[in-house]
Scaffold this motif. Structure first.
Motif, PDB file in Angstrom:
ATOM      1  N   ILE A 109      35.408  28.663  40.597  1.00  0.00           N
ATOM      2  CA  ILE A 109      34.950  29.357  41.804  1.00  0.00           C
ATOM      3  C   ILE A 109      33.644  30.085  41.518  1.00  0.00           C
ATOM      4  CG2 ILE A 109      35.526  31.079  43.561  1.00  0.00           C
ATOM      5  CD1 ILE A 109      38.474  30.564  42.961  1.00  0.00           C
ATOM      6  N   THR A 110      32.578  29.719  42.217  1.00  0.00           N
ATOM      7  CA  THR A 110      31.337  30.484  42.127  1.00  0.00           C
ATOM      8  C   THR A 110      31.446  31.717  43.021  1.00  0.00           C
ATOM      9  OG1 THR A 110      30.128  29.499  43.989  1.00  0.00           O
ATOM     10  CG2 THR A 110      30.092  28.285  41.891  1.00  0.00           C
ATOM     11  N   GLY A 111      30.729  32.776  42.650  1.00  0.00           N
ATOM     12  CA  GLY A 111      30.825  34.002  43.432  1.00  0.00           C
ATOM     13  C   GLY A 111      32.205  34.625  43.361  1.00  0.00           C
ATOM     14  N   ALA A 112      32.918  34.416  42.253  1.00  0.00           N
ATOM     15  CA  ALA A 112      34.324  34.813  42.152  1.00  0.00           C
ATOM     16  C   ALA A 112      34.526  36.322  42.158  1.00  0.00           C
ATOM     17  CB  ALA A 112      34.943  34.217  40.888  1.00  0.00           C
ATOM     18  N   THR A 113      33.484  37.102  41.860  1.00  0.00           N
ATOM     19  CA  THR A 113      33.618  38.558  41.915  1.00  0.00           C
ATOM     20  C   THR A 113      33.045  39.135  43.206  1.00  0.00           C
ATOM     21  OG1 THR A 113      31.535  38.817  40.702  1.00  0.00           O
ATOM     22  CG2 THR A 113      33.574  38.830  39.409  1.00  0.00           C
ATOM     23  N   GLY A 114      32.545  38.273  44.087  1.00  0.00           N
ATOM     24  CA  GLY A 114      32.010  38.724  45.360  1.00  0.00           C
ATOM     25  C   GLY A 114      33.107  38.894  46.398  1.00  0.00           C
ATOM     26  N   TYR A 115      32.711  39.342  47.549  1.00  0.00           N
ATOM     27  CA  TYR A 115      33.684  39.679  48.593  1.00  0.00           C
ATOM     28  C   TYR A 115      34.557  38.482  48.983  1.00  0.00           C
ATOM     29  CZ  TYR A 115      35.558  40.965  53.133  1.00  0.00           C
ATOM     30  OH  TYR A 115      36.398  41.176  54.188  1.00  0.00           O
ATOM     31  N   VAL A 116      33.940  37.411  49.469  1.00  0.00           N
ATOM     32  CA  VAL A 116      34.728  36.268  49.930  1.00  0.00           C
ATOM     33  C   VAL A 116      35.349  35.530  48.749  1.00  0.00           C
ATOM     34  CG1 VAL A 116      34.660  34.084  51.177  1.00  0.00           C
ATOM     35  CG2 VAL A 116      33.367  36.028  52.036  1.00  0.00           C
ATOM     36  N   GLY A 117      34.606  35.416  47.663  1.00  0.00           N
ATOM     37  CA  GLY A 117      35.112  34.688  46.511  1.00  0.00           C
ATOM     38  C   GLY A 117      36.425  35.220  45.980  1.00  0.00           C
ATOM     39  N   ARG A 118      36.605  36.537  46.065  1.00  0.00           N
ATOM     40  CA  ARG A 118      37.825  37.125  45.519  1.00  0.00           C
ATOM     41  C   ARG A 118      39.063  36.718  46.309  1.00  0.00           C
ATOM     42  NH1 ARG A 118      38.227  42.497  45.542  1.00  0.00           N
ATOM     43  NH2 ARG A 118      39.306  42.667  43.549  1.00  0.00           N
ATOM     44  N   PHE A 119      38.926  36.422  47.583  1.00  0.00           N
ATOM     45  CA  PHE A 119      40.069  35.921  48.336  1.00  0.00           C
ATOM     46  C   PHE A 119      40.492  34.539  47.826  1.00  0.00           C
ATOM     47  CE2 PHE A 119      38.368  38.977  51.476  1.00  0.00           C
ATOM     48  CZ  PHE A 119      39.526  39.678  51.777  1.00  0.00           C
ATOM     49  N   PHE A 120      39.513  33.706  47.489  1.00  0.00           N
ATOM     50  CA  PHE A 120      39.841  32.387  46.948  1.00  0.00           C
ATOM     51  C   PHE A 120      40.474  32.509  45.560  1.00  0.00           C
ATOM     52  CE2 PHE A 120      36.635  31.133  50.125  1.00  0.00           C
ATOM     53  CZ  PHE A 120      37.314  30.102  50.751  1.00  0.00           C
ATOM     54  N   VAL A 121      39.972  33.440  44.750  1.00  0.00           N
ATOM     55  CA  VAL A 121      40.583  33.668  43.435  1.00  0.00           C
ATOM     56  C   VAL A 121      42.035  34.089  43.595  1.00  0.00           C
ATOM     57  CG1 VAL A 121      40.547  35.120  41.377  1.00  0.00           C
ATOM     58  CG2 VAL A 121      38.398  34.229  42.295  1.00  0.00           C
ATOM     59  N   ALA A 122      42.262  35.067  44.486  1.00  0.00           N
ATOM     60  CA  ALA A 122      43.617  35.583  44.679  1.00  0.00           C
ATOM     61  C   ALA A 122      44.573  34.478  45.125  1.00  0.00           C
ATOM     62  CB  ALA A 122      43.604  36.722  45.693  1.00  0.00           C
ATOM     63  N   ARG A 123      44.133  33.653  46.058  1.00  0.00           N
ATOM     64  CA  ARG A 123      45.012  32.592  46.559  1.00  0.00           C
ATOM     65  C   ARG A 123      45.289  31.552  45.475  1.00  0.00           C
ATOM     66  NH1 ARG A 123      47.478  30.675  51.372  1.00  0.00           N
ATOM     67  NH2 ARG A 123      48.753  28.928  50.614  1.00  0.00           N
ATOM     68  N   ALA A 124      44.266  31.174  44.719  1.00  0.00           N
ATOM     69  CA  ALA A 124      44.464  30.184  43.664  1.00  0.00           C
ATOM     70  C   ALA A 124      45.437  30.690  42.603  1.00  0.00           C
ATOM     71  CB  ALA A 124      43.127  29.817  43.037  1.00  0.00           C
ATOM     72  N   LEU A 125      45.308  31.959  42.226  1.00  0.00           N
ATOM     73  CA  LEU A 125      46.234  32.524  41.249  1.00  0.00           C
ATOM     74  C   LEU A 125      47.648  32.587  41.805  1.00  0.00           C
ATOM     75  CD1 LEU A 125      44.037  35.416  39.797  1.00  0.00           C
ATOM     76  CD2 LEU A 125      44.672  33.281  38.642  1.00  0.00           C
ATOM     77  N   THR A 126      47.786  32.986  43.060  1.00  0.00           N
ATOM     78  CA  THR A 126      49.102  33.036  43.698  1.00  0.00           C
ATOM     79  C   THR A 126      49.757  31.670  43.717  1.00  0.00           C
ATOM     80  OG1 THR A 126      48.497  34.917  45.092  1.00  0.00           O
ATOM     81  CG2 THR A 126      50.308  33.541  45.860  1.00  0.00           C
ATOM     82  N   ASP A 127      48.958  30.631  43.898  1.00  0.00           N
ATOM     83  CA  ASP A 127      49.480  29.268  43.942  1.00  0.00           C
ATOM     84  C   ASP A 127      49.709  28.686  42.550  1.00  0.00           C
ATOM     85  OD1 ASP A 127      49.473  29.386  46.672  1.00  0.00           O
ATOM     86  OD2 ASP A 127      47.643  28.199  46.938  1.00  0.00           O
ATOM     87  N   ARG A 135      43.565  43.337  45.640  1.00  0.00           N
ATOM     88  CA  ARG A 135      43.675  44.319  44.577  1.00  0.00           C
ATOM     89  C   ARG A 135      43.812  43.642  43.222  1.00  0.00           C
ATOM     90  NH1 ARG A 135      48.021  48.709  47.054  1.00  0.00           N
ATOM     91  NH2 ARG A 135      46.798  49.324  48.883  1.00  0.00           N
ATOM     92  N   ASP A 136      43.544  44.421  42.176  1.00  0.00           N
ATOM     93  CA  ASP A 136      43.820  44.009  40.797  1.00  0.00           C
ATOM     94  C   ASP A 136      43.044  42.774  40.371  1.00  0.00           C
ATOM     95  OD1 ASP A 136      45.702  46.121  40.709  1.00  0.00           O
ATOM     96  OD2 ASP A 136      47.225  44.794  41.565  1.00  0.00           O
ATOM     97  N   LEU A 137      41.900  42.537  41.008  1.00  0.00           N
ATOM     98  CA  LEU A 137      41.024  41.457  40.583  1.00  0.00           C
ATOM     99  C   LEU A 137      39.644  42.034  40.337  1.00  0.00           C
ATOM    100  CD1 LEU A 137      41.903  38.542  43.041  1.00  0.00           C
ATOM    101  CD2 LEU A 137      42.516  38.724  40.628  1.00  0.00           C
ATOM    102  N   PRO A 138      38.902  41.478  39.366  1.00  0.00           N
ATOM    103  CA  PRO A 138      37.527  41.951  39.139  1.00  0.00           C
ATOM    104  C   PRO A 138      36.702  41.768  40.398  1.00  0.00           C
ATOM    105  CG  PRO A 138      38.255  40.484  37.383  1.00  0.00           C
ATOM    106  CD  PRO A 138      39.282  40.388  38.452  1.00  0.00           C
ATOM    107  N   GLY A 152      39.880  37.107  55.277  1.00  0.00           N
ATOM    108  CA  GLY A 152      39.586  36.371  54.058  1.00  0.00           C
ATOM    109  C   GLY A 152      40.788  35.650  53.484  1.00  0.00           C
ATOM    110  N   ALA A 153      41.972  36.241  53.597  1.00  0.00           N
ATOM    111  CA  ALA A 153      43.170  35.571  53.094  1.00  0.00           C
ATOM    112  C   ALA A 153      43.494  34.329  53.915  1.00  0.00           C
ATOM    113  CB  ALA A 153      44.348  36.543  53.115  1.00  0.00           C
ATOM    114  N   ASP A 154      43.228  34.371  55.221  1.00  0.00           N
ATOM    115  CA  ASP A 154      43.447  33.188  56.047  1.00  0.00           C
ATOM    116  C   ASP A 154      42.410  32.105  55.749  1.00  0.00           C
ATOM    117  OD1 ASP A 154      45.727  34.055  57.470  1.00  0.00           O
ATOM    118  OD2 ASP A 154      44.481  35.278  58.787  1.00  0.00           O
ATOM    119  N   LEU A 155      41.193  32.510  55.418  1.00  0.00           N
ATOM    120  CA  LEU A 155      40.170  31.550  55.017  1.00  0.00           C
ATOM    121  C   LEU A 155      40.590  30.833  53.736  1.00  0.00           C
ATOM    122  CD1 LEU A 155      37.342  30.262  55.034  1.00  0.00           C
ATOM    123  CD2 LEU A 155      36.454  32.394  54.047  1.00  0.00           C
ATOM    124  N   ALA A 156      41.054  31.590  52.753  1.00  0.00           N
ATOM    125  CA  ALA A 156      41.522  30.968  51.512  1.00  0.00           C
ATOM    126  C   ALA A 156      42.756  30.113  51.768  1.00  0.00           C
ATOM    127  CB  ALA A 156      41.820  32.049  50.480  1.00  0.00           C
TER     128      ALA A 156
END
Length: 292
Positions: free
Chosen positions: A5-23, A167-170, A203-207
């Motif tokens: 994930i590029t932009g993984a510490t940015g606003y939108v990117g963190r929603f994608f990180v969170a969803r991928a980790l949850t999955d 929460r709890d993500l860089p 953002g969570a719905d986007l991810a």
């Protein structure tokens, strides 16, 4: 699955990180600096050569260089630099993904690919793009570059994104979600903000939309991602009710809005719940903004 994930510490990117980790996926952040936390890291900058992407199952490209707080008009007084980073850099990344055999790429595009159409236009997925802003033009050109490559590429044409950061993500510093701070601060100070309405998606719905596309093996191509039509009067009214305070309500906006319809995602069972999320997150938002 291995997800980069590029932009993984940015606003939108963190929603994608969170969803991928949850999955349960293994996530690699493609960022300038190692973010730490529950993700791997590869150094990446839009202006530099992409990293080696072999072994990646899904590349999610959210990184974008712009004047803080601005997307349309985010080039400021440097349109050439804006295009060099965001268009040339994106094309290099997509080409690197194709060379490395990455089978799936998701690109965070924008409703701005339609910003040359008159306000109030219907925007189904078959609507021909007509970007007026440099931002919209860059997004559309990148979409078309992705579509020509030998991989499954989804261009997520997202509307405005809202939501408290996971929460709890860089994350980037300072916290990125500031879009309604000025509006709510003005309303609670007794001055009614200007009337406005626009479409939004959490953002969570986007991810979650991307997760649906991946799980379904959806065909490549542009995908519309939009949810609620939010009036500033509704936003301020919700905030005032949650806070138990008086706030100056703007008039209801009668401005025409061009809203995207999301045929592909609805067909896959995607059911965003932006209004419920807004209600649920409002107390934390008001606390973060120092309004309660």
């Amino acid at each position: 699955m291995r997800v980069a994930i590029t932009g993984a510490t940015g606003y939108v990117g963190r929603f994608f990180v969170a969803r991928a980790l949850t999955d349960g996926h293994r996530v690699t952040a493609l960022t300038r600096h190692a973010p730490g936390g529950p993700v791997d890291h590869l150094p990446y900058d839009l202006g530099a050569a992409p990293p080696e992407l072999s072994g990646t199952d899904l590349l999610v490209h959210t990184a974008f260089a712009h004047i803080p707080g601005r997307y349309r008009g985010g080039e400021g007084d440097d349109p050439d630099g804006f295009l060099a980073a965001n268009l040339d850099g994106t094309r290099r990344l997509f080409d690197a993904a194709a060379r490395a055999g990455v089978p799936r790429v998701a690109f965070l595009s924008s409703r701005a690919v339609f910003d040359g159409l008159p306000p109030g236009a219907d925007l189904p997925e078959g609507c021909a793009p007509d970007p007026k802003s440099l931002y919209g033009q860059a997004k559309l050109t990148a979409e078309r570059h992705l579509s020509a490559l030998p991989l499954r590429g989804w261009s997520l044409r997202a509307t405005g994104v809202f939501g408290l950061e996971p929460r709890d993500l860089p994350r980037a510093t300072p916290p990125a979600w500031q879009k309604w701070r000025d509006v709510l601060t003005e309303a609670f100070s007794g001055r009614a903000p200007a009337p406005r309405r626009g479409t939004e998606v959490h953002g969570a719905d986007l991810a979650g939309a991307l997760a649906r596309l991946v799980a379904a093996g959806a065909p490549a191509g542009p995908v519309h991602v939009s949810d609620i039509l939010l009036d500033t009067r509704e936003l301020v009214g919700t905030a005032a009710r949650v806070a138990g305070r008086e706030a100056a309500l703007p008039a209801t906006s009668d401005a025409p809005v061009s809203a995207m319809t999301c045929e592909t995602l609805v067909g896959l069972g995607w059911a965003p719940d932006g209004r419920a999320r807004l209600e649920m997150e409002m107390p934390a938002l008001l606390t973060a903004y120092g309004l309660v």
